[in-house]
Design a protein around this motif. Structure first.
Motif, PDB file in Angstrom:
ATOM      1  N   ASN A 106      -6.956  -8.097   7.750  1.00  0.00           N
ATOM      2  CA  ASN A 106      -6.147  -7.313   6.810  1.00  0.00           C
ATOM      3  C   ASN A 106      -5.759  -5.972   7.429  1.00  0.00           C
ATOM      4  O   ASN A 106      -4.617  -5.539   7.315  1.00  0.00           O
ATOM      5  CB  ASN A 106      -6.922  -7.036   5.522  1.00  0.00           C
ATOM      6  N   TYR A 137      -1.905  -4.994   7.757  1.00  0.00           N
ATOM      7  CA  TYR A 137      -1.282  -3.931   6.967  1.00  0.00           C
ATOM      8  C   TYR A 137      -1.194  -2.599   7.730  1.00  0.00           C
ATOM      9  O   TYR A 137      -1.118  -1.548   7.123  1.00  0.00           O
ATOM     10  CB  TYR A 137      -2.033  -3.763   5.640  1.00  0.00           C
ATOM     11  N   ASP A 143      -8.474   1.732   8.789  1.00  0.00           N
ATOM     12  CA  ASP A 143      -7.191   1.573   9.473  1.00  0.00           C
ATOM     13  C   ASP A 143      -6.279   2.750   9.171  1.00  0.00           C
ATOM     14  O   ASP A 143      -6.579   3.569   8.302  1.00  0.00           O
ATOM     15  CB  ASP A 143      -6.532   0.240   9.076  1.00  0.00           C
ATOM     16  N   ARG A 167      -2.613  -9.259  -5.328  1.00  0.00           N
ATOM     17  CA  ARG A 167      -1.936  -8.739  -4.138  1.00  0.00           C
ATOM     18  C   ARG A 167      -1.133  -7.510  -4.559  1.00  0.00           C
ATOM     19  O   ARG A 167      -0.537  -7.504  -5.628  1.00  0.00           O
ATOM     20  CB  ARG A 167      -0.987  -9.778  -3.539  1.00  0.00           C
ATOM     21  N   THR A 192      -2.793 -14.817   0.648  1.00  0.00           N
ATOM     22  CA  THR A 192      -3.125 -15.628  -0.523  1.00  0.00           C
ATOM     23  C   THR A 192      -3.685 -14.793  -1.670  1.00  0.00           C
ATOM     24  O   THR A 192      -3.737 -15.256  -2.805  1.00  0.00           O
ATOM     25  CB  THR A 192      -4.195 -16.676  -0.160  1.00  0.00           C
ATOM     26  N   LEU A 230     -10.116 -10.954  -0.304  1.00  0.00           N
ATOM     27  CA  LEU A 230     -11.049  -9.906  -0.743  1.00  0.00           C
ATOM     28  C   LEU A 230     -11.975 -10.416  -1.848  1.00  0.00           C
ATOM     29  O   LEU A 230     -13.122  -9.996  -1.955  1.00  0.00           O
ATOM     30  CB  LEU A 230     -10.281  -8.667  -1.227  1.00  0.00           C
TER      31      LEU A 230
END
Ligand code: ADP
Length: 427
Positions: free
Chosen positions: A302, A306, A329, A348, A360, A364
């Motif tokens: 992820n 992202y 990040d 999402r 999907t 998480l």
């Protein structure tokens, strides 16, 4: 029927009216308590049952007359799904007397009925306080959730079977598309290659969706297998970060691995607890390494997905009780209104920064379910356009407990190697 005759008396005699009104009120309460299906129980500060309604009788098998005036511990016996009796710390009925500020809820408890049957219940216990805020008693409301559990089980069995069955043809399609795209096996013109690549990507996405659906259905009904063993997180995560490096390199993102500044951020308040500085701390935890790899890989993927530029940091911190893993990040970040829902199924973030990125919405949710298997916590802190940090806190084993655990594992493996290898420890 109910005998609400207060009006007439009102004019004649105030005292008799209030007595009547009180009687009416009591009658009404009794009617409600008798009519509702939920079990309602009132206990005083000594844990003696003062009120027990017919709903409670139906669920527990204890007749109202017998249950009243008994200690609640002889009537309400709670266990977990494995049938292990609740400890004082797990039992909402005991914890409510530990200065609980509000109701304590437990949706996973089982109640042992008078004749020894185990019934899944949903339980809520509220404290009763006096004017000095001292807890003087408690009201417990509980419901038999056998039917709901059965329906949940059927739903997740259906999802499991369907996704399992669908994974096979999807894998076949993916395989054939890969063959069609392989220069050594097939000849396709450029335009057809473009279409096939898109089809291949979508099939991969579908395969991942079925895999995630299968895992989440298992997580929901407790069928997620787990073989927890002693691991040292420092070396485990360092190795894993090296394995994951490729994905970050491919996107031109820097990657850093950091162990051991002893600051732990608390999951509830963002508070910083400064622990003792240790030269090379060893963070022992008891988890299934494959499951933990799944969680960290997902968070790492992820972070890569992202983040367009900058850096990903995988880190490890801790204090005496907690080992804390974080993945930071410098990506798109997550709006604060989405954060509370992020670990729910299929959630999402829908904005221009994320809309075009495939996913999907199950990753998480699965991470949370796995972390909870080990009494851990997962959460995120994030600022839009600046980046996100996902934290995982796991209970840390001190060196002595780790050593004992290691000895126990070695003895078990020597005594019974086959059982330990093949017996899944279901959490
Ligand atoms: P998905 O398959 O959509 O990535 P996840 O459950 O893993 O599903 O993540 C749920 C949502 O959380 C994502 O759709 C994305 O909007 C948001 N998200 C997760 N990780 C990050 C991150 N590191 N930075 C920004 N947004 C993220």
């Amino acid at each position: 029927m109910l005998g609400f005759g207060g009006k007439k008396n009102n004019a004649l005699n105030n005292t008799s009216v209030s007595a009547g009104a009180m009687r009416d009120e009591r009658q009404t309460s009794a009617i409600i308590l008798n009519a509702i299906e939920d079990g309602v129980m009132l206990i005083d500060h000594e844990g003696v049952i003062q009120l027990f309604n017919p709903g409670a009788e139906k669920i527990t098998g204890w007749p109202v007359n017998e249950a009243r005036k008994l200690d609640y511990r002889s009537v309400i016996k709670l266990t977990n799904e494995k049938g292990e009796a609740y400890t004082r710390e797990q039992n909402p009925l005991t914890m409510i007397f530990n200065n609980a500020k509000g109701a304590i809820r437990d949706n996973k408890a089982f109640l042992i009925t008078r004749n020894g049957r185990q019934v899944p219940i949903s339980l809520s216990v509220s404290p009763l306080t006096d004017e000095r805020q001292t807890t003087t008693g408690a009201v417990a409301v509980f419901r038999d959730v056998t039917q709901e559990r059965l329906e949940e089980k059927q739903r997740s069995e259906f999802i499991s079977t369907a996704s399992h069955e669908m994974r096979t043809p999807v894998a076949a399609i993916e395989g054939y598309l890969a063959l069609a795209l392989n220069d050594r096996v097939s000849t396709v013109d450029e335009r057809a290659r473009g279409y096939l690549e898109k089809a291949h990507e979508s099939t991969q996405h579908l395969g991942k969706l079925f895999q995630d659906l299968l895992t989440s259905a298992k997580a929901e009904d407790g069928r997620l297998t787990s073989h927890p063993i002693l691991i040292e997180l420092g070396s485990f995560i360092e190795q894993l970060t090296n394995d994951l490096r490729f994905a970050a390199d491919k996107k031109g993102l820097a990657l850093e691995f950091s162990v051991g500044s002893a600051d732990v951020i608390d999951a509830t308040g963002g508070k910083t607890i400064v622990g003792q500085k240790v030269i090379k701390p060893l963070y022992y935890v008891k988890v299934d390494p494959d499951r933990m790899r799944e969680v960290i890989t997902n968070l790492f993927d992820n972070a890569v997905k992202y983040t367009d530029q900058g850096k990903i940091t995988v880190g490890l911190n801790g204090d005496n009780q907690v080992a804390q893993i974080y993945i930071r990040d410098t990506g798109v970040g997550i709006p604060s209104e989405d954060i509370p829902h992020l670990f729910q199924k299929f959630y999402r973030v829908d904005n221009s920064a994320t809309r075009t990125i495939g996913g999907t919405g199950l990753g998480l949710y699965i991470c949370r379910k796995i972390v909870e298997l080990y009494q851990g916590r997962i959460w995120v802190e994030s600022t839009v356009s600046k980046g996100s940090t996902f934290f995982i806190n796991l209970p840390r084993l001190n060196n002595e407990r780790a050593e004992n655990e290691r000895r126990r594992e070695t003895a078990e493996n020597t005594l019974n190697p086959i059982t330990t290898l093949t017996n899944p420890v279901l959490q």
